[in-house]
Motif scaffolding. Structure first.
Motif, PDB file in Angstrom:
ATOM      1  N   TRP A  19      52.836 -18.055  -4.761  1.00 24.35           N
ATOM      2  CA  TRP A  19      53.463 -16.748  -4.941  1.00 24.35           C
ATOM      3  C   TRP A  19      53.640 -16.405  -6.414  1.00 24.35           C
ATOM      4  CZ3 TRP A  19      52.874 -14.369  -0.663  1.00 24.35           C
ATOM      5  CH2 TRP A  19      52.920 -15.070   0.535  1.00 24.35           C
ATOM      6  N   ASN A  20      53.289 -17.322  -7.304  1.00 23.20           N
ATOM      7  CA  ASN A  20      53.351 -17.047  -8.740  1.00 23.20           C
ATOM      8  C   ASN A  20      52.086 -17.568  -9.429  1.00 23.20           C
ATOM      9  OD1 ASN A  20      56.212 -15.956  -9.252  1.00 23.20           O
ATOM     10  ND2 ASN A  20      56.599 -17.798  -8.022  1.00 23.20           N
TER      11      ASN A  20
ATOM     12  N   ASP B 203      52.082 -23.102  -6.759  1.00 26.38           N
ATOM     13  CA  ASP B 203      52.989 -22.043  -6.334  1.00 26.38           C
ATOM     14  C   ASP B 203      52.145 -20.807  -6.023  1.00 26.38           C
ATOM     15  OD1 ASP B 203      54.880 -20.127  -5.872  1.00 26.38           O
ATOM     16  OD2 ASP B 203      56.051 -20.532  -7.658  1.00 26.38           O
TER      17      ASP B 203
ATOM     18  N   SER C 112      47.141 -24.279  -4.800  1.00 24.60           N
ATOM     19  CA  SER C 112      47.917 -23.873  -5.958  1.00 24.60           C
ATOM     20  C   SER C 112      49.336 -24.404  -5.852  1.00 24.60           C
ATOM     21  CB  SER C 112      47.956 -22.343  -6.072  1.00 24.60           C
ATOM     22  OG  SER C 112      46.663 -21.828  -6.207  1.00 24.60           O
TER      23      SER C 112
END
Length: 214
Positions: free
Chosen positions: A6-7, A4, A2
């Motif tokens: 964490w988002n 990011d 992914s």
């Protein structure tokens, strides 16, 4: 991986999984290891109490970071097997098209039903892979029916092959078929129906679901 971690979002790219070694992936793997270890153990009362206290400490520490469901990471790590949750055995996706999917899954003692896979685990596996295929490059649909037929016991600690196939689409209805094999042996098969949500049902769905939940 992914872009990011964490988002993450609810948008599922439905691509082959990769080995993840970031901090959140390590957290989920540790959860799975704890589940398996507890299932396999026969601790003394003192050991059980001590482990429970340590787990409660961890739960309290993590609870500090609680967020809304739309902002959580769990269930959205599409790049990794199990996509960031420890409920079902992690499915490693290998090949996907718009109408088919093939993956691998291994059942441990945590999901055992007396020396073989617990029967209730099969619907979880099929709802996972069939639903992802049903929604791949298509408007959002939800599970309407899932029928599972058991053909043979599914062995533990053995890599099994799971498949999904989009059989047909009739208007808003999507019919899917799935199988679980050990080599050439058919263990379980499933038939499912997914219903495409109407526009008004998908509009601001998070708010609507929260209102329904009270």
């Amino acid at each position: 991986m992914s872009p990011d971690i964490w988002n993450p979002t609810w948008e599922d790219p439905f691509v082959p999984t990769v080995d993840a070694d970031d901090e959140y992936a390590e957290l989920i793997e540790a959860m799975r290891a704890a589940q398996e270890a507890v299932t396999r153990s026969k601790p003394t009362p003192r050991a059980a109490a001590a482990a429970a206290a340590r787990l409660r400490e961890i739960a309290t520490a993590i609870a500090e970071f609680e967020v809304d469901e739309d902002d959580q990471i769990a269930g959205k790590r599409w790049d990794s097997a199990g996509h960031g949750q420890a409920l079902i055995p992690p499915i490693h996706l290998d090949r996907m098209t718009d109408t088919t999917a093939i993956g691998r899954v291994t059942i441990g003692r945590f999901h055992s039903g007396r020396y073989a896979m617990n029967g209730g685990v099969a619907p979880l596996i099929f709802d996972e892979i069939l639903a992802r295929l049903a929604n791949h490059h298509r408007p959002w649909a939800r599970t309407a029916r899932l029928e599972v037929v058991f053909r043979a016991p599914a062995p533990l600690h053995t890599e099994l092959t799971v498949t999904a196939r989009l059989v047909e689409q009739q208007g808003r209805k999507r019919f899917l078929h799935g199988t679980l094999h050990h080599g050439d042996v058919l263990l379980v098969e499933a038939e499912g129906l997914w219903i495409e949500l109407k526009h008004e049902q998908t509009h601001n769905i998070s708010r609507v679901l929260k209102e329904v939940a009270g």
